[in-house]
Design an enzyme around this catalytic site. Structure first.
Site, PDB file in Angstrom:
ATOM      1  NE  ARG A  45      -2.750  -0.388   2.921  1.00 37.99           N
ATOM      2  CZ  ARG A  45      -4.071  -0.897   3.002  1.00 37.99           C
ATOM      3  NH1 ARG A  45      -4.935   0.071   2.862  1.00 37.99           N
ATOM      4  NH2 ARG A  45      -3.798  -1.816   3.508  1.00 37.99           N
TER       5      ARG A  45
ATOM      6  CB  CYS B  52     -28.901  -5.204  -7.080  1.00 37.44           C
ATOM      7  SG  CYS B  52     -29.230  -4.483  -9.042  1.00 37.44           S
TER       8      CYS B  52
HETATM    9  N1  LLP Z   1       3.177  -9.084   2.929  1.00 39.96           N
HETATM   10  C1  LLP Z   1       2.248  -9.970   3.377  1.00 39.96           C
HETATM   11  C2  LLP Z   1       2.952 -11.345   3.592  1.00 39.96           C
HETATM   12  C3  LLP Z   1       1.174  -9.296   3.142  1.00 39.96           C
HETATM   13  O1  LLP Z   1       0.261 -10.550   3.695  1.00 39.96           O
HETATM   14  C4  LLP Z   1       1.012  -8.281   2.253  1.00 39.96           C
HETATM   15  C5  LLP Z   1      -0.508  -7.868   2.743  1.00 39.96           C
HETATM   16  C6  LLP Z   1       1.878  -7.570   2.657  1.00 39.96           C
HETATM   17  C7  LLP Z   1       3.125  -7.736   2.848  1.00 39.96           C
HETATM   18  C8  LLP Z   1       1.885  -5.865   2.163  1.00 39.96           C
HETATM   19  O2  LLP Z   1       0.748  -5.492   3.191  1.00 39.96           O
HETATM   20  P1  LLP Z   1       1.303  -3.418   2.823  1.00 39.96           P
HETATM   21  O3  LLP Z   1       1.948  -2.772   2.962  1.00 39.96           O
HETATM   22  O4  LLP Z   1      -0.183  -3.326   1.505  1.00 39.96           O
HETATM   23  O5  LLP Z   1      -0.539  -3.223   3.904  1.00 39.96           O
HETATM   24  N2  LLP Z   1      -7.234  -6.112   0.807  1.00 39.96           N
HETATM   25  C9  LLP Z   1      -6.173  -4.999   2.170  1.00 39.96           C
HETATM   26  C10 LLP Z   1      -4.560  -5.166   2.503  1.00 39.96           C
HETATM   27  C11 LLP Z   1      -4.716  -6.421   2.499  1.00 39.96           C
HETATM   28  C12 LLP Z   1      -2.998  -7.059   2.848  1.00 39.96           C
HETATM   29  C13 LLP Z   1      -2.457  -7.946   2.910  1.00 39.96           C
HETATM   30  N3  LLP Z   1      -1.623  -8.272   2.887  1.00 39.96           N
HETATM   31  C14 LLP Z   1      -7.112  -3.344   1.772  1.00 39.96           C
HETATM   32  O6  LLP Z   1      -7.261  -3.250   0.927  1.00 39.96           O
HETATM   33  O7  LLP Z   1      -7.156  -2.730   3.068  1.00 39.96           O
END
Ligand code: LLP
Length: 429
Positions: free
Chosen positions: A289, A357
């Protein structure tokens, strides 16, 4: 910081008018700023400069080939969770030996594919998985590089669906069992122990959970270095971004614009770098993110304004199938008109809803916004991460187009699906 700003009363991405893109390519439309992604990568990478490090972009956040390609150019590795993601990395000019493979449910096919391509490491989530990787590596006549994902039981203080480092989450192996599982790994002939990994959750806005995870894990990491000569420690991803005041945060010092969002890259680095440096290991990071979230917007056109005694609804052409974060995590995205509202424009609460919907099909509820009318365009900010990648064609709505902007250059990073695309591969008796 990011590259979205009003210019002559019209919202721009870098040097390109978003109204122009909406008119030319239609809506709903994802638009990404390449410069923002590059700058995010560089900012994070340089804050971690004192470390021997490899930043592995968690490409689940946005896996468009153009995004992978530009991060590969910046020197990023990739954190992948499926064979499909590895395929994308290889197509987009990334290197397999800079990929780590995470996830609780790796299939035999994916494991074999990753071994044949020579990935850097599997981050293993269970003993059963260790045995499967060992067997497949044996049958291919190779040694599989592995790290165990350790779950430190830390509360990441984020939404419960994106918290991963608590004992009740499905991820990783508990700290109390980690040493035993490493012993098992060491006894399996076709595995090579390469490192240790953790990831406590996503959209984390405080440094404390990172510090706590580190404190809990350091003794184990030191022991593993002694016992097995591990070469790396991956500290996962999880650094959060601005969702509230997202537009304003573009022109100010990054992240400091909102009361509730207190973390900066510098804070993050200050919290972890000194401890990590002492380990004398290669440190991996898996940001998703943080790199792409504030680099993307989702453009929508207002279709109808519907006033009822209970509420006023603004019906737009994008729906929960295009951006599911509000419906799934009560995710909050800032909404701004593409035509800059007058500073004295009256604000009134409205629900911004889509055509799908379902009552869960909303982008915002009771949001104070300036007046909107049919044919106006709006942008949902901070939609670059977990936006398009989580979209579906529910209600037989074709998948959206994605546009990448850099300076005044515009590129179609993904074509909008047609009705023909929508039924491709389907058959009838
Ligand atoms: N590493 C692992 C093992 C992960 O499971 C994830 C994210 C990341 C790195 C990256 O995390 P970030 O830096 O993006 O926070 N769809 C959800 C977020 C799901 C995150 C899943 N794992 C949302 O839209 O908030």
């Amino acid at each position: 910081m990011h590259q979205f700003h009003y210019h002559h009363q019209s919202l721009y991405c870098e040097n390109v008018s978003l109204t122009q893109l909406a008119t030319e390519y239609g809506t709903p439309l994802y638009v990404y700023s390449a410069t923002t992604i590059r700058e995010n990568f560089r900012r994070l990478n340089s804050a971690l400069d004192p470390l021997d490090r490899m930043v592995c972009y968690a490409m689940k956040a946005n896996s468009n080939l153009s995004v992978i390609n530009l991060l590969a150019q910046e020197g990023s590795g990739f954190d992948i969770v499926s064979g499909g993601e590895l395929y994308r990395v290889l197509k987009a000019g990334g290197r397999a030996d800079r990929c780590t493979f995470a996830g609780v449910g790796k299939t035999e096919g994916d494991i074999a594919y990753a071994l044949r391509e020579g990935i850097y490491c599997f981050n293993v989530e269970s003993e059963a998985e260790l045995e499967v990787i060992n067997r497949i590596a044996g049958s291919l006549g190779v040694k599989a590089p592995i790290a165990i994902r350790v779950n430190p039981n830390v509360d990441a203080q984020t939404h419960k669906y994106i918290s991963t480092g608590k004992s009740q989450n499905k991820f990783g192996i508990g700290l109390d069992r980690a040493s035993d599982v490493y012993k098992i790994a060491a006894s399996l002939p076709h595995l090579k122990i390469r490192g240790v990994q953790t990831h406590i959750g996503s959209q984390i806005l405080q440094t404390a959970p990172f510090a706590e995870a580190l404190e809990k894990l350091i003794p184990l990491v030191q022991q593993l270095k002694k016992d097995y000569g591990i070469e790396f420690f991956s500290f996962g991803g999880g650094v959060g971004i601005v969702y509230k005041e997202a537009l304003a945060s573009g022109s100010k010092e990054w992240w400091t614009s909102s009361e509730t969002q207190k973390i900066t890259t510098e804070d993050y680095a200050k919290t972890i770098v000194p401890t990590l440096q002492k380990l004398g290991l290669r440190i991996l990071f898996e940001p998703g993110r943080f790199l792409v979230g504030n680099a993307g917007v989702l453009l929508n056109k207002v279709l109808y304004v519907k006033e009822t005694p209970a509420k006023n609804f603004v019906v737009v052409d994008g729906g929960m199938n295009d951006l599911i974060r509000p419906a799934l995590y009560e995710g909050w995205h800032e909404i701004v008109p593409l035509k800059e509202p007058k500073t004295d424009a009256p604000l009134a609460p409205v629900d911004i809803v889509g055509p799908v919907c379902e009552s869960g099909d909303f982008f915002a509820q009771d949001r104070e916004l300036p007046p909107l009318k049919a044919d106006d365009y709006i942008a949902l900010m901070s939609a670059g991460a977990y936006g398009f990648v989580m979209s579906s064609s529910y209600n037989s709505r074709p998948l959206l187009a994605e546009i990448l902007v850099e300076g005044d250059k515009v590129m179609v990073a993904r074509q909008r699906q047609t009705y023909e695309d929508l039924i491709q591969g389907e058959h009838q008796p």
